[in-house]
Design a protein around this motif. Structure first.
Motif: not given
Length: 129
Positions: A29, A31, A120-121, A124, A126
């Motif tokens: 992905d 980012i 990381i979330c 992102k 998310s």
């Protein structure tokens, strides 16, 4: 196998006598984030990561003071009575015990937020935690 872009590729050609088979799976992905937003996220995360190991120092002090209190025979030194030395070590033991307890509670409360996956979330943006 309708979409060939998502399938890992296999290279069975023998380019080297040491490589039997080569596999490539490099999709990832992308980012995009601004520098200031990333800096804010990382600064907040660093504080939470510290809670995972924040209990080590109070534990070391707690154990050291307990061992000193158990094994020492206090006497008058530097003009301070033996009872005062013993009380000082008991208070130091209580203080380090409370510090250890609060560090363990902080670690327990922040365990999920101090993980790499959570970071990381957050980057992102998310909710996959």
């Amino acid at each position: 196998m309708e979409n060939d872009e998502e399938v890992a590729s296999f290279d069975t050609s023998h380019e080297s006598r040491f490589i039997n088979e080569r596999r490539s799976n490099i999709k990832s992905d992308l980012i995009e984030i601004t520098e200031d937003k990333l800096e804010n996220i990382l600064l907040k995360h660093i504080k939470k990561v510290g809670t995972r190991k924040g209990w080590l120092a109070p534990l070391g002090i707690f154990i050291s003071v307990i061992l000193a209190n158990i094994s020492a025979s206090f006497s008058t030194k530097f003009g301070i009575s033996a009872n005062t030395w013993e009380a000082t070590f008991i208070l130091a033991n209580l203080g380090s015990g409370l510090w250890l307890l609060t560090s363990l509670v902080a670690m327990w409360l922040n365990w999920k937020e101090s993980s790499t996956e959570f970071l990381i979330c957050k980057i992102k943006d998310s909710d996959e935690t």
